[in-house]
Write a protein that holds these residues in place. Structure first.
Motif, PDB file in Angstrom:
ATOM      1  N   UNK A  88       0.835  -1.210   0.000  1.00 53.42           N
ATOM      2  CA  UNK A  88       0.000   0.000   0.000  1.00 53.42           C
ATOM      3  C   UNK A  88       0.865   1.253   0.000  1.00 53.42           C
ATOM      4  N   UNK A  89       1.935   1.233   0.798  1.00 51.49           N
ATOM      5  CA  UNK A  89       2.793   2.410   0.919  1.00 51.49           C
ATOM      6  C   UNK A  89       3.557   2.705  -0.372  1.00 51.49           C
ATOM      7  N   UNK A  90       3.913   1.672  -1.146  1.00 50.70           N
ATOM      8  CA  UNK A  90       4.672   1.864  -2.375  1.00 50.70           C
ATOM      9  C   UNK A  90       3.798   2.031  -3.619  1.00 50.70           C
ATOM     10  N   UNK A  91       2.489   1.959  -3.444  1.00 52.35           N
ATOM     11  CA  UNK A  91       1.578   2.035  -4.575  1.00 52.35           C
ATOM     12  C   UNK A  91       1.612   3.413  -5.236  1.00 52.35           C
ATOM     13  N   UNK A  92       1.520   3.419  -6.564  1.00 53.60           N
ATOM     14  CA  UNK A  92       1.426   4.670  -7.316  1.00 53.60           C
ATOM     15  C   UNK A  92      -0.045   5.042  -7.425  1.00 53.60           C
ATOM     16  N   UNK A  93      -0.369   6.265  -7.018  1.00 58.38           N
ATOM     17  CA  UNK A  93      -1.750   6.736  -7.059  1.00 58.38           C
ATOM     18  C   UNK A  93      -1.847   7.978  -7.937  1.00 58.38           C
ATOM     19  N   UNK A  94      -2.862   8.021  -8.746  1.00 65.70           N
ATOM     20  CA  UNK A  94      -3.052   9.149  -9.639  1.00 65.70           C
ATOM     21  C   UNK A  94      -3.365  10.408  -8.831  1.00 65.70           C
ATOM     22  N   UNK A  95      -2.618  11.471  -9.107  1.00 61.68           N
ATOM     23  CA  UNK A  95      -2.858  12.749  -8.437  1.00 61.68           C
ATOM     24  C   UNK A  95      -2.173  12.902  -7.091  1.00 61.68           C
ATOM     25  N   UNK A  96      -1.452  11.865  -6.642  1.00 60.30           N
ATOM     26  CA  UNK A  96      -0.745  11.941  -5.363  1.00 60.30           C
ATOM     27  C   UNK A  96       0.735  11.651  -5.584  1.00 60.30           C
ATOM     28  N   UNK A  97       1.569  12.412  -4.904  1.00 63.21           N
ATOM     29  CA  UNK A  97       3.005  12.233  -5.020  1.00 63.21           C
ATOM     30  C   UNK A  97       3.484  11.273  -3.936  1.00 63.21           C
ATOM     31  N   UNK A  98       4.207  10.243  -4.330  1.00 71.65           N
ATOM     32  CA  UNK A  98       4.753   9.284  -3.379  1.00 71.65           C
ATOM     33  C   UNK A  98       6.230   9.616  -3.175  1.00 71.65           C
ATOM     34  N   UNK A  99       6.555  10.171  -2.020  1.00 72.05           N
ATOM     35  CA  UNK A  99       7.917  10.628  -1.737  1.00 72.05           C
ATOM     36  C   UNK A  99       8.916   9.477  -1.745  1.00 72.05           C
ATOM     37  N   UNK A 100       8.479   8.284  -1.367  1.00 67.99           N
ATOM     38  CA  UNK A 100       9.391   7.137  -1.323  1.00 67.99           C
ATOM     39  C   UNK A 100       9.914   6.824  -2.725  1.00 67.99           C
ATOM     40  N   UNK A 101       9.033   6.858  -3.713  1.00 67.40           N
ATOM     41  CA  UNK A 101       9.420   6.499  -5.068  1.00 67.40           C
ATOM     42  C   UNK A 101      10.301   7.551  -5.730  1.00 67.40           C
ATOM     43  N   UNK A 102      10.392   8.729  -5.153  1.00 65.35           N
ATOM     44  CA  UNK A 102      11.227   9.784  -5.718  1.00 65.35           C
ATOM     45  C   UNK A 102      12.638   9.787  -5.140  1.00 65.35           C
ATOM     46  N   UNK A 103      12.928   8.886  -4.233  1.00 68.28           N
ATOM     47  CA  UNK A 103      14.223   8.890  -3.539  1.00 68.28           C
ATOM     48  C   UNK A 103      15.283   8.033  -4.222  1.00 68.28           C
TER      49      UNK A 103
END
Length: 196
Positions: A88-103
């Protein structure tokens, strides 16, 4: 070492020095100067291990997290597994920025560490639920006891079921499946050779 002035805590995070198990250890020095190790099942472990990602001190996985009913939103009596939590924490969601995936590389290290945490949780479950898995009924344990083997040599063995990928029983099932496939191919070839 970083000292927090307000509450007189000293937090030591040394990634180059790992304990005997090979896992990263986080130790906090309490106000009374005693040291406390933070287990990987603690809800603040992720924030202490990855302060650049969870700079607000967000809670991580905890064993006691409960699932919620998707319709009503009320808590159920089932716990969330670490696998579901980190998926759930690593999921890509439309319209939301996932800070983990940008690191970038830190994200990759985070994913590997969380995979280790997921596998550790599975192994802990298997270790502490041997009675539910009926481990006492496995043949090799009975054979070891029946052959008058020294009980000190038997030890406190943990039986991994065939559903655990990489376990000896799982690999044995692969071998048996491969032998069955070879036997089917061999008999089919013989049938075509002699009868066709």
């Amino acid at each position: 070492m970083h000292k927090l002035q307000s509450d007189k805590h000293a937090i030591f995070i040394n990634p180059d020095r790992t304990p005997a198990g090979g896992h990263i250890q986080i130790v906090i020095r309490r106000r009374n100067n005693s040291l406390q190790s933070i287990p990987d099942t603690h809800r603040l472990y992720d924030a202490l291990q990855y302060p650049l990602i969870f700079w607000k001190g967000q809670d991580g996985y905890c064993i006691n997290l409960k699932q919620r009913d998707p319709v009503t939103g009320t808590e159920t009596n089932k716990n969330i597994s670490s696998k579901d939590f980190y998926s759930f924490r690593l999921m890509i969601r439309r319209g939301q920025d996932n800070i983990i995936l940008r690191c970038r590389e830190l994200c990759q290290q985070f994913m590997v560490d969380m995979y280790v945490k997921i596998e550790s949780e599975r192994l802990r479950y298997l270790r502490f639920n041997q009675q539910k898995l009926r481990a006492e009924e496995y043949i090799h344990l009975r054979d070891a006891i029946a052959s008058n083997a020294d009980t000190a040599e038997i030890g406190n063995s943990v039986i991994l079921p065939s559903s655990y990928i990489g376990s000896p029983r799982h690999m044995q099932e692969y071998i048996q499946d491969a032998m069955d496939i070879i036997w089917i191919i061999w008999t089919t070839l013989l049938f075509y050779y002699f009868y066709m």
